[in-house]
Write an enzyme that holds these catalytic residues in place. Sequence first.
Site, short mmCIF file in Angstrom:
data_model
loop_
_atom_site.label_atom_id
_atom_site.label_comp_id
_atom_site.label_asym_id
_atom_site.label_seq_id
_atom_site.Cartn_x
_atom_site.Cartn_y
_atom_site.Cartn_z
NE ARG A 264 -3.50 -0.39 2.77
CZ ARG A 264 -3.07 -0.31 3.89
NH1 ARG A 264 -2.37 0.56 4.48
NH2 ARG A 264 -2.96 -1.44 4.91
CE1 TYR B 190 -14.18 16.61 -15.19
CE2 TYR B 190 -13.55 15.87 -13.13
CZ TYR B 190 -13.87 15.55 -14.47
OH TYR B 190 -14.01 14.40 -14.97
CG ASP C 256 -8.43 20.57 -11.66
OD1 ASP C 256 -7.42 19.97 -12.68
OD2 ASP C 256 -9.43 19.59 -11.64
CE LYS D 55 -9.31 13.86 -17.97
NZ LYS D 55 -9.87 14.72 -17.21
#
Length: 399
Positions: free
Chosen positions: A63, A117, A189, A214
């Site tokens: 993890r 967004y 962002d 992206k």
Amino acid sequence: MANSDSGSKKPATQAVTGGRRKIWTGPVVNPPVWRGSTHLYDDVAHLREGLKSNDDGRFFYGRRGSPTQWSLAEALTEMEPGAAGTMLYPSGVAAISCSLLAVVQPGDEILLTDSSYDPSRSFADAFLKRMGITARYYDPMIGSNIANLFGPKTKAVLMESPGSLTFEVQDVPAICKAARAAGIITLLDNTWATSRFFPALQHGVDIAMIAATKYIVGHSDVMMGAVTTHSKYWTALRRTAQQLGQVVSPDDAYLAARGLRTLDVRLRQHEASAMEIAHWLKARPEVGLVFYPALPDCPGHEIWKRDFNGSSGLFSFELSDGDDQSRAAFIDALELFGIGYSWGGFESLALPVDPGKHRTVTKSTASGPLVRLNIGLEDPEDLIEDLAKAFEHYHSAKP
Ligand SMILES: *Cc1c(COP(=O)(O)O)cnc(C)c1O
């Protein structure tokens, strides 16, 4: 991962060399995929030693990642001057949600840009509200006047520049300056620009978030988020991500790191092609406003010129005398542009967008329907030919 010494190199070089420590790569060029949940220790003393530090770069348990994830995180940290570290998340939305959760508490208020967004809005309006945190929206062109909105409970400002769908470029340095003076945390962002076109921390941002899905991944085949911050918020960000069990698979980290190596050359081509197509569209009689930060139609264009190192490949434009049906006819007629969500990949995409559905405090300056284009890496001449043909279908379907 902490900053290493390649921080002074140019971004294209950093994208190529970042995170490629010999102890992680071995004799090959890219860090291999280290799959594993269990990490084995030599003996009990070694096991206990492992508990003492919460840094990346040491084996502990799956993890906490492996060299494949550490290497990608280190490269992203190096590309953001002033950063203390980067956390990786299984999507851009996870990156945004976990960043907000790292800094807010019940009773706080956060300010969000009205051009956010949509999933960021929804996280604030639904999830955070349930935790007793209120969200208020601000005009993306507010600049230093944001100080007038600050109240005793205001804890954080979530910016997105340029904004989703309508691409307003915000005065991020002015907003950050006002927030810092009031002890308020700033989050950005930065998916559209990445650190390559907008080094966020250098412009005053505390927490820089990107949907690596992206441009970092760049090939439309992996979901990932990344958040980079300076030393003040690094521990809170990291602890929160660990408490929420955020981890990305080594296979996905490998693909994202592979994408990162070509980020600079891809972004420059996305920019060149998008610039050509945006100018071509602007000259078409069917087209009204073109919301591309490098064009004067775009609100905040002057700020883009002042602050950004480039303009990437995503923008929207207005069909000035169209309606929903003729817009659909236009998009349906495109052959090289796919219809689908997401962007930043090598393939071009087209999408009808309706920002008015999401906004609460401001209106877009466009009155006609909007089309959003992701300009991929095809030859721009072919893309222009495709768009020209689609305009013929648009005319036949027009009211
Ligand atoms: C796509 C996107 C996200 C979310 O990223 P996912 O990886 O799809 O969760 C966040 N912000 C912006 C601006 C985006 O375009």
